[in-house]
Design a protein around this motif. Structure first.
Motif, PDB file in Angstrom:
ATOM      1  N   THR A  94      -8.206 -32.872 -57.708  1.00 21.34           N
ATOM      2  CA  THR A  94      -8.961 -31.922 -56.901  1.00 21.34           C
ATOM      3  C   THR A  94      -8.104 -30.720 -56.526  1.00 21.34           C
ATOM      4  O   THR A  94      -7.019 -30.873 -55.968  1.00 21.34           O
ATOM      5  CB  THR A  94      -9.490 -32.607 -55.632  1.00 21.34           C
ATOM      6  N   ALA A  95      -8.593 -29.528 -56.865  1.00 23.28           N
ATOM      7  CA  ALA A  95      -7.839 -28.297 -56.605  1.00 23.28           C
ATOM      8  C   ALA A  95      -8.679 -27.112 -57.078  1.00 23.28           C
ATOM      9  O   ALA A  95      -9.716 -27.284 -57.731  1.00 23.28           O
ATOM     10  CB  ALA A  95      -6.510 -28.311 -57.358  1.00 23.28           C
ATOM     11  N   VAL A  96      -8.199 -25.930 -56.743  1.00 22.34           N
ATOM     12  CA  VAL A  96      -8.708 -24.720 -57.370  1.00 22.34           C
ATOM     13  C   VAL A  96      -7.887 -24.498 -58.641  1.00 22.34           C
ATOM     14  O   VAL A  96      -6.655 -24.512 -58.584  1.00 22.34           O
ATOM     15  CB  VAL A  96      -8.605 -23.514 -56.436  1.00 22.34           C
ATOM     16  N   TYR A  97      -8.567 -24.301 -59.745  1.00 21.06           N
ATOM     17  CA  TYR A  97      -7.914 -24.123 -61.036  1.00 21.06           C
ATOM     18  C   TYR A  97      -7.967 -22.654 -61.440  1.00 21.06           C
ATOM     19  O   TYR A  97      -9.018 -22.016 -61.356  1.00 21.06           O
ATOM     20  CB  TYR A  97      -8.583 -24.985 -62.098  1.00 21.06           C
ATOM     21  N   TYR A  98      -6.812 -22.159 -61.897  1.00 22.39           N
ATOM     22  CA  TYR A  98      -6.675 -20.766 -62.282  1.00 22.39           C
ATOM     23  C   TYR A  98      -6.195 -20.673 -63.735  1.00 22.39           C
ATOM     24  O   TYR A  98      -5.321 -21.431 -64.150  1.00 22.39           O
ATOM     25  CB  TYR A  98      -5.634 -20.062 -61.420  1.00 22.39           C
ATOM     26  N   CYS A  99      -6.747 -19.723 -64.472  1.00 26.59           N
ATOM     27  CA  CYS A  99      -6.147 -19.391 -65.753  1.00 26.59           C
ATOM     28  C   CYS A  99      -5.341 -18.103 -65.573  1.00 26.59           C
ATOM     29  O   CYS A  99      -5.621 -17.295 -64.676  1.00 26.59           O
ATOM     30  CB  CYS A  99      -7.181 -19.241 -66.861  1.00 26.59           C
TER      31      CYS A  99
ATOM     32  N   GLY B 268     -16.063 -25.238 -63.072  1.00 27.75           N
ATOM     33  CA  GLY B 268     -15.677 -26.173 -62.038  1.00 27.75           C
ATOM     34  C   GLY B 268     -16.893 -26.821 -61.386  1.00 27.75           C
ATOM     35  O   GLY B 268     -18.039 -26.454 -61.646  1.00 27.75           O
ATOM     36  N   GLY B 269     -16.629 -27.815 -60.549  1.00 31.04           N
ATOM     37  CA  GLY B 269     -17.715 -28.485 -59.863  1.00 31.04           C
ATOM     38  C   GLY B 269     -17.272 -29.793 -59.256  1.00 31.04           C
ATOM     39  O   GLY B 269     -16.069 -30.072 -59.147  1.00 31.04           O
ATOM     40  N   LEU B 270     -18.260 -30.576 -58.845  1.00 33.96           N
ATOM     41  CA  LEU B 270     -18.020 -31.881 -58.236  1.00 33.96           C
ATOM     42  C   LEU B 270     -18.290 -32.962 -59.283  1.00 33.96           C
ATOM     43  O   LEU B 270     -19.356 -32.968 -59.919  1.00 33.96           O
ATOM     44  CB  LEU B 270     -18.933 -32.073 -57.028  1.00 33.96           C
ATOM     45  N   VAL B 271     -17.346 -33.873 -59.434  1.00 33.94           N
ATOM     46  CA  VAL B 271     -17.480 -34.938 -60.421  1.00 33.94           C
ATOM     47  C   VAL B 271     -16.901 -36.219 -59.854  1.00 33.94           C
ATOM     48  O   VAL B 271     -15.975 -36.171 -59.029  1.00 33.94           O
ATOM     49  CB  VAL B 271     -16.789 -34.533 -61.741  1.00 33.94           C
ATOM     50  N   GLN B 272     -17.422 -37.335 -60.275  1.00 32.62           N
ATOM     51  CA  GLN B 272     -16.885 -38.615 -59.832  1.00 32.62           C
ATOM     52  C   GLN B 272     -15.610 -38.952 -60.599  1.00 32.62           C
ATOM     53  O   GLN B 272     -15.404 -38.494 -61.731  1.00 32.62           O
ATOM     54  CB  GLN B 272     -17.912 -39.721 -60.032  1.00 32.62           C
ATOM     55  N   ALA B 273     -14.779 -39.755 -59.992  1.00 31.91           N
ATOM     56  CA  ALA B 273     -13.562 -40.208 -60.658  1.00 31.91           C
ATOM     57  C   ALA B 273     -13.923 -40.862 -61.988  1.00 31.91           C
ATOM     58  O   ALA B 273     -14.895 -41.617 -62.080  1.00 31.91           O
ATOM     59  CB  ALA B 273     -12.810 -41.182 -59.772  1.00 31.91           C
ATOM     60  N   GLY B 274     -13.138 -40.533 -63.001  1.00 33.56           N
ATOM     61  CA  GLY B 274     -13.409 -41.020 -64.344  1.00 33.56           C
ATOM     62  C   GLY B 274     -14.257 -40.090 -65.174  1.00 33.56           C
ATOM     63  O   GLY B 274     -14.381 -40.284 -66.397  1.00 33.56           O
ATOM     64  N   GLY B 275     -14.826 -39.086 -64.546  1.00 36.48           N
ATOM     65  CA  GLY B 275     -15.683 -38.142 -65.251  1.00 36.48           C
ATOM     66  C   GLY B 275     -14.900 -37.048 -65.954  1.00 36.48           C
ATOM     67  O   GLY B 275     -13.664 -37.053 -65.982  1.00 36.48           O
ATOM     68  N   SER B 276     -15.660 -36.100 -66.509  1.00 39.15           N
ATOM     69  CA  SER B 276     -15.061 -35.022 -67.298  1.00 39.15           C
ATOM     70  C   SER B 276     -15.644 -33.675 -66.889  1.00 39.15           C
ATOM     71  O   SER B 276     -16.780 -33.587 -66.418  1.00 39.15           O
ATOM     72  CB  SER B 276     -15.333 -35.247 -68.792  1.00 39.15           C
ATOM     73  N   LEU B 277     -14.851 -32.653 -67.094  1.00 35.76           N
ATOM     74  CA  LEU B 277     -15.281 -31.268 -66.926  1.00 35.76           C
ATOM     75  C   LEU B 277     -14.564 -30.425 -67.964  1.00 35.76           C
ATOM     76  O   LEU B 277     -13.443 -30.752 -68.372  1.00 35.76           O
ATOM     77  CB  LEU B 277     -14.932 -30.727 -65.535  1.00 35.76           C
ATOM     78  N   ARG B 278     -15.211 -29.331 -68.360  1.00 34.41           N
ATOM     79  CA  ARG B 278     -14.536 -28.363 -69.206  1.00 34.41           C
ATOM     80  C   ARG B 278     -14.511 -27.022 -68.495  1.00 34.41           C
ATOM     81  O   ARG B 278     -15.570 -26.458 -68.190  1.00 34.41           O
ATOM     82  CB  ARG B 278     -15.194 -28.213 -70.568  1.00 34.41           C
ATOM     83  N   LEU B 279     -13.335 -26.535 -68.235  1.00 39.70           N
ATOM     84  CA  LEU B 279     -13.163 -25.217 -67.634  1.00 39.70           C
ATOM     85  C   LEU B 279     -13.050 -24.174 -68.739  1.00 39.70           C
ATOM     86  O   LEU B 279     -12.430 -24.426 -69.775  1.00 39.70           O
ATOM     87  CB  LEU B 279     -11.918 -25.184 -66.756  1.00 39.70           C
ATOM     88  N   SER B 280     -13.629 -23.026 -68.464  1.00 45.21           N
ATOM     89  CA  SER B 280     -13.550 -21.914 -69.398  1.00 45.21           C
ATOM     90  C   SER B 280     -12.904 -20.719 -68.716  1.00 45.21           C
ATOM     91  O   SER B 280     -13.049 -20.532 -67.507  1.00 45.21           O
ATOM     92  CB  SER B 280     -14.949 -21.515 -69.883  1.00 45.21           C
TER      93      SER B 280
ATOM     94  N   THR C 250     -11.509 -21.489 -59.986  1.00 45.01           N
ATOM     95  CA  THR C 250     -12.735 -22.278 -59.943  1.00 45.01           C
ATOM     96  C   THR C 250     -12.410 -23.631 -59.318  1.00 45.01           C
ATOM     97  O   THR C 250     -11.401 -24.249 -59.644  1.00 45.01           O
ATOM     98  CB  THR C 250     -13.357 -22.434 -61.344  1.00 45.01           C
ATOM     99  N   GLN C 251     -13.250 -24.064 -58.399  1.00 46.30           N
ATOM    100  CA  GLN C 251     -12.989 -25.291 -57.635  1.00 46.30           C
ATOM    101  C   GLN C 251     -13.382 -26.522 -58.448  1.00 46.30           C
ATOM    102  O   GLN C 251     -14.494 -26.596 -58.987  1.00 46.30           O
ATOM    103  CB  GLN C 251     -13.777 -25.284 -56.329  1.00 46.30           C
ATOM    104  N   VAL C 252     -12.481 -27.471 -58.493  1.00 39.95           N
ATOM    105  CA  VAL C 252     -12.751 -28.783 -59.084  1.00 39.95           C
ATOM    106  C   VAL C 252     -12.563 -29.825 -57.996  1.00 39.95           C
ATOM    107  O   VAL C 252     -11.498 -29.892 -57.371  1.00 39.95           O
ATOM    108  CB  VAL C 252     -11.811 -29.079 -60.274  1.00 39.95           C
TER     109      VAL C 252
ATOM    110  N   ALA D 295     -10.300 -19.097 -73.293  1.00 36.49           N
ATOM    111  CA  ALA D 295      -9.391 -20.233 -73.191  1.00 36.49           C
ATOM    112  C   ALA D 295     -10.144 -21.353 -72.471  1.00 36.49           C
ATOM    113  O   ALA D 295     -11.044 -21.083 -71.670  1.00 36.49           O
ATOM    114  CB  ALA D 295      -8.129 -19.865 -72.436  1.00 36.49           C
ATOM    115  N   TYR D 296      -9.746 -22.583 -72.764  1.00 36.24           N
ATOM    116  CA  TYR D 296     -10.467 -23.729 -72.219  1.00 36.24           C
ATOM    117  C   TYR D 296      -9.495 -24.783 -71.713  1.00 36.24           C
ATOM    118  O   TYR D 296      -8.355 -24.890 -72.173  1.00 36.24           O
ATOM    119  CB  TYR D 296     -11.345 -24.366 -73.307  1.00 36.24           C
ATOM    120  N   LEU D 297      -9.990 -25.570 -70.778  1.00 30.13           N
ATOM    121  CA  LEU D 297      -9.258 -26.752 -70.333  1.00 30.13           C
ATOM    122  C   LEU D 297     -10.259 -27.896 -70.252  1.00 30.13           C
ATOM    123  O   LEU D 297     -11.114 -27.921 -69.366  1.00 30.13           O
ATOM    124  CB  LEU D 297      -8.590 -26.528 -68.974  1.00 30.13           C
ATOM    125  N   GLN D 298     -10.182 -28.805 -71.212  1.00 26.65           N
ATOM    126  CA  GLN D 298     -11.025 -29.997 -71.216  1.00 26.65           C
ATOM    127  C   GLN D 298     -10.329 -31.064 -70.385  1.00 26.65           C
ATOM    128  O   GLN D 298      -9.194 -31.447 -70.681  1.00 26.65           O
ATOM    129  CB  GLN D 298     -11.235 -30.493 -72.643  1.00 26.65           C
TER     130      GLN D 298
END
Length: 128
Positions: free
Chosen positions: A91-96, A9-21, A122-124, A79-82
């Protein structure tokens, strides 16, 4: 008993990408469906995506279809979430979590009550 730890997780600008593990410890991972949920401040936890035990079937909430991709690697107990084309409303806390009812099943639940093991989250944060 399996334990789950999210990262990415992290801080990203709109239109960007993140991969959660999601790293799973213990042996009880590969035969179960896995899901990702998120919870924004003041809102209930909501389903985001899920994948069957072998990766054969995936499920998404409508708001992330075409932008998010769930996957898993049973050999690595991961497990992953691209996430792509991120929006401020993501924007939220993401849980697996592990779907206890989806053991060697072709179906995975969208209901959090079916999930018995959760990570710490993990915070996004997506800025506009």
């Amino acid at each position: 008993q399996v334990q789950l730890v999210e990262s990415g997780g992290g801080l990203v600008q709109a239109g960007g990408s993140l991969r959660l593990s999601c790293a799973a410890s213990g042996r009880a991972f590969s035969g179960y469906g896995m899901g990702w949920f998120r919870q924004a401040p003041g809102k209930e936890r909501e389903f985001v995506a899920a994948v069957t035990w072998n990766g054969g079937n995936t499920y998404y909430t409508d708001s992330v279809k075409g932008r998010f991709t769930i996957s898993r690697d049973n050999a690595k107990n991961m497990a992953y979430l691209q996430m792509s084309s991120l929006k401020p409303e993501d924007t939220a806390v993401y849980y697996c979590a592990r779907d206890n009812s989806a053991y060697y099943s072709d179906y995975v639940s969208r209901s959090p009550v079916r999930y018995d093991v959760w990570g710490q989250g993990t915070q996004v944060t997506v800025s506009s």
